[in-house]
Design a protein around this motif. Structure first.
Motif, PDB file in Angstrom:
ATOM      1  N   VAL A  96       0.902  -1.191  -0.036  1.00  0.00           N
ATOM      2  CA  VAL A  96       0.030  -0.128   0.009  1.00  0.00           C
ATOM      3  C   VAL A  96       0.800   1.368  -0.099  1.00  0.00           C
ATOM      4  O   VAL A  96       1.616   1.604   1.047  1.00  0.00           O
ATOM      5  N   ASN A  97       0.938   1.730  -1.193  1.00  0.00           N
ATOM      6  CA  ASN A  97       1.798   3.006  -1.378  1.00  0.00           C
ATOM      7  C   ASN A  97       1.744   3.642  -2.575  1.00  0.00           C
ATOM      8  O   ASN A  97       1.012   3.249  -3.526  1.00  0.00           O
ATOM      9  N   ALA A  98       2.222   4.831  -2.472  1.00  0.00           N
ATOM     10  CA  ALA A  98       2.167   5.833  -3.770  1.00  0.00           C
ATOM     11  C   ALA A  98       3.455   6.883  -3.355  1.00  0.00           C
ATOM     12  O   ALA A  98       3.620   7.128  -2.264  1.00  0.00           O
ATOM     13  N   PHE A  99       4.283   7.348  -4.362  1.00  0.00           N
ATOM     14  CA  PHE A  99       5.007   8.164  -4.127  1.00  0.00           C
ATOM     15  C   PHE A  99       5.499   9.137  -5.129  1.00  0.00           C
ATOM     16  O   PHE A  99       5.136   8.633  -6.547  1.00  0.00           O
ATOM     17  N   ALA A 100       6.140  10.084  -5.182  1.00  0.00           N
ATOM     18  CA  ALA A 100       6.528  10.865  -6.062  1.00  0.00           C
ATOM     19  C   ALA A 100       8.106  10.932  -6.468  1.00  0.00           C
ATOM     20  O   ALA A 100       8.933  10.836  -5.439  1.00  0.00           O
ATOM     21  N   ALA A 101       8.624  11.041  -7.788  1.00  0.00           N
ATOM     22  CA  ALA A 101      10.009  10.643  -7.901  1.00  0.00           C
ATOM     23  C   ALA A 101      10.302  11.972  -8.703  1.00  0.00           C
ATOM     24  O   ALA A 101       9.529  12.598  -9.200  1.00  0.00           O
ATOM     25  N   PRO A 102      11.774  12.094  -8.853  1.00  0.00           N
ATOM     26  CA  PRO A 102      12.176  13.262  -9.608  1.00  0.00           C
ATOM     27  C   PRO A 102      11.337  13.467 -10.874  1.00  0.00           C
ATOM     28  O   PRO A 102      11.134  12.598 -11.557  1.00  0.00           O
ATOM     29  N   ASP A 103      11.491  14.685 -11.377  1.00  0.00           N
ATOM     30  CA  ASP A 103      10.840  15.026 -12.576  1.00  0.00           C
ATOM     31  C   ASP A 103       9.468  14.831 -12.807  1.00  0.00           C
ATOM     32  O   ASP A 103       8.886  14.219 -13.871  1.00  0.00           O
ATOM     33  N   ASN A 104       8.721  14.844 -11.758  1.00  0.00           N
ATOM     34  CA  ASN A 104       7.401  14.633 -11.728  1.00  0.00           C
ATOM     35  C   ASN A 104       6.689  13.164 -12.126  1.00  0.00           C
ATOM     36  O   ASN A 104       5.711  13.307 -12.832  1.00  0.00           O
ATOM     37  N   SER A 171      11.600   6.325   2.419  1.00  0.00           N
ATOM     38  CA  SER A 171      11.948   7.130   3.449  1.00  0.00           C
ATOM     39  C   SER A 171      11.230   8.225   3.591  1.00  0.00           C
ATOM     40  O   SER A 171      10.556   8.854   2.322  1.00  0.00           O
ATOM     41  N   ALA A 172      10.583   8.575   4.596  1.00  0.00           N
ATOM     42  CA  ALA A 172       9.742   9.751   5.007  1.00  0.00           C
ATOM     43  C   ALA A 172      10.544  11.041   4.966  1.00  0.00           C
ATOM     44  O   ALA A 172      11.709  11.340   5.017  1.00  0.00           O
ATOM     45  N   TYR A 173       9.636  12.134   4.386  1.00  0.00           N
ATOM     46  CA  TYR A 173       9.885  13.470   4.441  1.00  0.00           C
ATOM     47  C   TYR A 173       9.978  14.127   5.680  1.00  0.00           C
ATOM     48  O   TYR A 173       9.258  13.334   6.915  1.00  0.00           O
ATOM     49  N   ASP A 174      10.505  14.957   6.013  1.00  0.00           N
ATOM     50  CA  ASP A 174      10.557  15.520   7.478  1.00  0.00           C
ATOM     51  C   ASP A 174       9.285  16.136   7.752  1.00  0.00           C
ATOM     52  O   ASP A 174       8.339  16.258   7.071  1.00  0.00           O
ATOM     53  N   ARG A 175       9.058  16.555   8.952  1.00  0.00           N
ATOM     54  CA  ARG A 175       7.940  16.982   9.408  1.00  0.00           C
ATOM     55  C   ARG A 175       7.235  18.208   8.755  1.00  0.00           C
ATOM     56  O   ARG A 175       6.075  18.317   8.441  1.00  0.00           O
ATOM     57  N   SER A 176       8.077  19.140   8.559  1.00  0.00           N
ATOM     58  CA  SER A 176       7.593  20.307   7.956  1.00  0.00           C
ATOM     59  C   SER A 176       7.071  20.067   6.266  1.00  0.00           C
ATOM     60  O   SER A 176       6.141  20.765   6.184  1.00  0.00           O
ATOM     61  N   MET A 177       7.919  19.117   5.619  1.00  0.00           N
ATOM     62  CA  MET A 177       7.408  18.929   4.222  1.00  0.00           C
ATOM     63  C   MET A 177       6.048  18.375   4.180  1.00  0.00           C
ATOM     64  O   MET A 177       5.335  18.419   3.543  1.00  0.00           O
ATOM     65  N   GLU A 178       5.947  17.092   5.380  1.00  0.00           N
ATOM     66  CA  GLU A 178       4.632  16.373   5.192  1.00  0.00           C
ATOM     67  C   GLU A 178       3.577  17.339   5.804  1.00  0.00           C
ATOM     68  O   GLU A 178       2.630  17.210   4.987  1.00  0.00           O
ATOM     69  N   THR A 179       3.762  18.282   6.577  1.00  0.00           N
ATOM     70  CA  THR A 179       2.567  18.926   6.904  1.00  0.00           C
ATOM     71  C   THR A 179       2.392  19.974   5.827  1.00  0.00           C
ATOM     72  O   THR A 179       1.058  20.296   5.522  1.00  0.00           O
ATOM     73  N   GLU A 180       3.320  20.558   5.377  1.00  0.00           N
ATOM     74  CA  GLU A 180       3.039  21.539   4.083  1.00  0.00           C
ATOM     75  C   GLU A 180       2.297  20.666   2.952  1.00  0.00           C
ATOM     76  O   GLU A 180       1.395  20.984   2.422  1.00  0.00           O
ATOM     77  N   ALA A 181       2.520  19.504   2.630  1.00  0.00           N
ATOM     78  CA  ALA A 181       2.000  18.585   1.662  1.00  0.00           C
ATOM     79  C   ALA A 181       0.616  18.352   2.082  1.00  0.00           C
ATOM     80  O   ALA A 181      -0.163  18.384   1.058  1.00  0.00           O
ATOM     81  N   ASP A 182       0.482  18.063   3.231  1.00  0.00           N
ATOM     82  CA  ASP A 182      -0.938  17.763   3.736  1.00  0.00           C
ATOM     83  C   ASP A 182      -1.923  19.052   3.554  1.00  0.00           C
ATOM     84  O   ASP A 182      -3.023  19.061   3.047  1.00  0.00           O
ATOM     85  N   GLU A 183      -1.512  20.247   4.009  1.00  0.00           N
ATOM     86  CA  GLU A 183      -2.115  21.330   3.749  1.00  0.00           C
ATOM     87  C   GLU A 183      -2.381  21.864   2.482  1.00  0.00           C
ATOM     88  O   GLU A 183      -3.651  22.220   2.039  1.00  0.00           O
ATOM     89  N   THR A 184      -1.486  21.629   1.370  1.00  0.00           N
ATOM     90  CA  THR A 184      -1.495  21.872   0.155  1.00  0.00           C
ATOM     91  C   THR A 184      -2.527  21.129  -0.576  1.00  0.00           C
ATOM     92  O   THR A 184      -3.370  21.427  -1.339  1.00  0.00           O
ATOM     93  N   ALA A 185      -2.393  19.839  -0.281  1.00  0.00           N
ATOM     94  CA  ALA A 185      -3.040  18.636  -0.892  1.00  0.00           C
ATOM     95  C   ALA A 185      -4.998  19.090  -0.518  1.00  0.00           C
ATOM     96  O   ALA A 185      -5.670  19.034  -1.447  1.00  0.00           O
ATOM     97  N   VAL A 186      -5.023  19.453   0.663  1.00  0.00           N
ATOM     98  CA  VAL A 186      -6.440  19.851   1.145  1.00  0.00           C
ATOM     99  C   VAL A 186      -6.829  21.036   0.181  1.00  0.00           C
ATOM    100  O   VAL A 186      -8.053  21.005  -0.372  1.00  0.00           O
TER     101      VAL A 186
END
Length: 260
Positions: A96-104, A171-186
């Motif tokens: 169960v996963n999805a991720f973004a790799a370089p160059d979109n 590998s997880a992103y750091d807290r600030s990046m995950e928080t920013e991604a959550d907020e932006t996704a919403v």
């Protein structure tokens, strides 16, 4: 000399110092560095795409992709993002996963589709990963974990270490990046008239399955724990808006069966 005259003189001197400093900047060099970074990301993206079979079989384009492309287009069009630059890959694996790799490059595992219970949940995950792309989190993460010199040598050699291939998926992103991604996704989801609670629902189910050990370590983890993320998403998604259920030409269970 009065205090006012002294302050005025200092202000004039500071202005000319700043102007002189800007005139000494080699702007062409800075632009060249930006170009090199873009080239590096593009080449890394190509290498990643050529090694996705290390996760499982990559599905051929077809009905499954068509639906995901529709979701991607709805998200991108509503948020002034070029949908054409985002390259979808669907990998057959139970993970169960999805991720973004370089160059979109956006990689989705069939295990994720099987785990989700609605189109809104899939759209929520896609919005989150697109947010990582738009905020340039991917290259920042790779530079932090591997170092620019390693990334450049990887591109030069034309081969990519297995550890680097797995890094984006594990590998997880750091807290600030995950928080920013959550907020932006919403924000992306709301602008696209897609209920953001789909993302919260899926993450809540995942949080129920986390081990007690993982929960107890969340305070020192680089990744914000799921329950707090769910609460934050739900708070930001609070609205009287009634979202239109996603209609993508196929019933959900029919679409989900395509990933089986």
């Amino acid at each position: 000399m009065t205090k006012f005259s002294l302050q005025f003189s200092l202000l004039i001197i500071s202005f000319f110092v700043i102007c002189f400093s800007f005139s000494r900047i080699d702007w062409m060099t800075l632009f060249q560095i930006e170009k090199q970074t873009t080239d590096l990301e593009r080449k890394l993206g190509d290498l990643y795409a050529s090694h996705l079979d290390s996760f499982g079989e990559e599905l051929e384009k077809g009905e499954l992709y068509d639906v995901l492309e529709e979701i991607k287009k709805q998200l991108c069009d509503a948020n002034q993002i070029s949908s054409g630059k985002i390259k979808l890959h669907v990998i057959r694996t139970k993970e169960v996963n999805a991720f973004a790799a370089p160059d979109n490059h956006l990689v989705i595992f069939t295990g994720l589709i099987d785990y989700c219970t609605s189109y809104e949940e899939v759209a929520g995950v896609m919005a989150h990963e697109i947010a990582h792309m738009e905020k340039n989190h991917i290259m920042k993460k790779l530079a932090r974990e591997m170092g620019i010199s390693v990334l450049m040598s990887t591109v030069t050699s034309g081969s990519i270490p297995v550890d680097l291939v797995r890094l984006m998926a594990t590998s997880a992103y750091d807290r600030s990046m995950e928080t920013e991604a959550d907020e932006t996704a919403v924000q992306y989801l709301m602008k696209a008239d897609i209920n953001p609670l789909g993302l919260a629902d899926m993450m809540y189910r995942l949080s129920l399955e986390e081990s007690i050990l993982i929960k107890s370590l969340s305070i020192i983890s680089s990744h914000p724990d799921s329950e707090k993320r769910v609460e934050s998403i739900m708070k930001k998604a609070e609205s009287t808006t009634e979202y239109t259920p996603l209609q993508l030409g196929k019933e959900w269970d029919v679409f989900q069966a395509l990933a089986s």
